[in-house]
Scaffold this active site. Structure first.
Site, mmCIF file in Angstrom:
data_model
loop_
_atom_site.group_PDB
_atom_site.id
_atom_site.type_symbol
_atom_site.label_atom_id
_atom_site.label_comp_id
_atom_site.label_asym_id
_atom_site.label_seq_id
_atom_site.Cartn_x
_atom_site.Cartn_y
_atom_site.Cartn_z
ATOM 1 N N GLU A 3 38.824 36.923 37.422
ATOM 2 C CA GLU A 3 37.796 37.614 36.615
ATOM 3 C C GLU A 3 38.140 37.426 35.144
ATOM 4 O OE1 GLU A 3 37.434 41.661 37.939
ATOM 5 O OE2 GLU A 3 36.700 41.032 39.910
ATOM 6 N N SER A 8 45.820 36.383 37.148
ATOM 7 C CA SER A 8 47.122 36.485 37.814
ATOM 8 C C SER A 8 47.364 37.825 38.504
ATOM 9 C CB SER A 8 48.254 36.288 36.791
ATOM 10 O OG SER A 8 48.023 35.160 35.989
ATOM 11 N N GLU A 19 46.028 27.999 41.209
ATOM 12 C CA GLU A 19 46.777 28.680 42.293
ATOM 13 C C GLU A 19 47.912 29.510 41.707
ATOM 14 O OE1 GLU A 19 45.239 28.406 44.886
ATOM 15 O OE2 GLU A 19 44.381 26.415 45.031
#
Ligand SMILES: Cc1cc2nc3c(=O)[nH]c(=O)nc-3n(C[C@H](O)[C@H](O)[C@H](O)COP(=O)(O)OP(=O)(O)OC[C@H]3O[C@@H](n4cnc5c(N)ncnc54)[C@H](O)[C@@H]3O)c2cc1C
Length: 378
Positions: free
Chosen positions: A126, A131, A357
């Site tokens: 968002e 993280s 990722e």
């Protein structure tokens, strides 16, 4: 410990090499320039069962496991990082359904993701966070027989393409994950980002406004979202390693080709010791990255806990890919800066590895946490 590929894995690799040579390499520049992967290429990859390889034993007839999908992504990425990323994003949507979905959800969603008739997306990020799951503010509330989702998801790969999306949102108490269809009522693409690399695959923001999903869209139980996220991303890091491996192998091949062809003062560049050293450094790095990636794939296939191992591999492979790209760039001299040369695209594509990722700084926090023998939320 066995470092050799099985006959079936070698066949898969061979099939992929032929496919890439015939179907992707000739159009890789077009994909880059037009920023679009042709629909018929997606259809062909679906026919070859490439989208279903890791889940194949259960959902179609080609059993490749995660070693198989690693070989697939590596070969695709040699030809086009964006095409590899499209396939990997389908895996990323399928992984949580495979790991946490019930039989009904698997039948309904996995089959379509595996045959390529649906393009997957996975929405976590968002505006306020990429993280920290605790900072997610988009939310789901129950209204009768439906969940109603509201919020904005940032940087979602391929979220404009029709198909299936797994979304992490707050459910009032904690994080939960939902499976939904893209581009239906309440789902709107609000921004398409112009990226530095990986041209061909889109990166968009989506707004969920009274986006209604049936109650059986919840993945796992209410509150499982954080666990689903961690486990999905852990396998997602393997996909990133595989893509970066293909990209750096390609950078090595480009450096070798250029060094062999280019003459300096009438002599082949390959005679310079500094060039030989760079080529040797590249080969050492690619080889080390390959075995760390294959090892991680083996651990996933053995269903071991890979949360720390995947962080270790992701740090090493993505940082090594950036070093390889830089070395291959130097071998090309001024021509590296010219977009006619593939190394220019590879350098831009490879820079993504250290970010997605979970950034490598976050990966280092995971590894340090594991080393110091305490569990911590990063
Ligand atoms: C091409 C592309 C595709 C993407 N695809 C997707 C997708 O499909 N779905 C999706 O949900 N997201 C996607 N993302 C988003 C991406 O995964 C996140 O943006 C990324 O993980 C980093 O998030 P951030 O920059 O928002 O970092 P932030 O969380 O804002 O962090 C800011 C900085 O602080 C550092 N930091 C944060 N936490 C820690 C910590 N605990 N320890 C040390 N350092 C820390 C980070 O390294 C970073 O440098 C994509 C991004 C890109 C560029």
């Amino acid at each position: 410990m066995d470092f050799s590929l099985t006959k079936e894995q070698q066949n898969l690799q061979e099939t992929l090499r032929e496919f890439c040579l015939k179907e992707i390499m000739p159009i890789a520049d077009k994909i880059e320039k037009e920023d679009k992967i042709p629909d018929d290429l997606i259809t062909k990859m679906g026919r070859l069962n490439l989208f279903g390889i890791p889940f194949a034993a259960r959902y179609d007839d080609l059993d490749g496991g995660y070693i198989g999908s690693t070989l697939v992504l590596e070969e695709l990425a040699k030809a086009s990082g964006a095409v590899a990323m499209l396939v990997s994003i389908n895996y990323l949507a399928a992984i949580p359904i495979d790991l946490f979905g019930n039989e009904e959800q698997k039948k309904k969603f996995l089959t379509r993701l595996c045959n390529g008739s649906a393009i997957g997306s996975f929405a976590f990020t968002e505006a306020a966070t990429g993280s920290d799951p605790q900072s997610i503010i988009s939310e789901a509330v129950i209204d009768g027989k439906e969940y109603v989702l509201n919020g904005i998801k940032r940087f979602v790969t391929a979220a404009d393409m029709d198909g299936i999306i797994v979304i992490s949102v707050h459910d009032g108490k904690t994080i939960s994950a939902f499976i939904g269809e893209k581009n239906i009522k309440g789902y709107k693409v609000t921004k398409t980002w112009d990226k530095m690399g990986m041209h061909g695959i889109s990166l968009v923001d989506i707004e969920l406004e009274n986006y209604r999903l049936p109650l059986d869209s919840l993945l796992g139980k209410s509150g499982d979202g954080y666990n689903i996220l961690l486990n999905t991303i852990a396998v997602g890091k393997l996909n990133t390693c595989a893509i970066m491996l293909g990209c750096m192998q390609s950078a090595m091949e480009e450096a070798l080709k250029y060094a062999r062809e280019r003459k300096v003062k009438g002599k082949s560049m390959t005679q310079f010791q500094s060039i030989q050293t760079m080529l040797a450094d590249i080969a050492v790095k690619v080889t080390a990255a390959r075995w760390l990636t294959y090892r991680l794939a083996t651990l996933v296939d053995r269903k071991q806990d890979i949360r720390t191992e995947s962080a270790i591999a992701k740090i090493f492979v993505t940082e090594t890919a950036a070093e390889v790209a830089r070395l291959a760039f130097k071998v090309h001299g001024a021509y590296a800066y010219i977009s006619d040369y593939k190394i220019e695209r590879l350098l831009r594509d490879i820079y993504l590895g250290e970010i997605v990722e979970g950034s490598n700084e976050v990966q280092k926090a995971i590894v340090a946490g594991s080393l110091l023998n305490y569990v911590r939320m990063v």
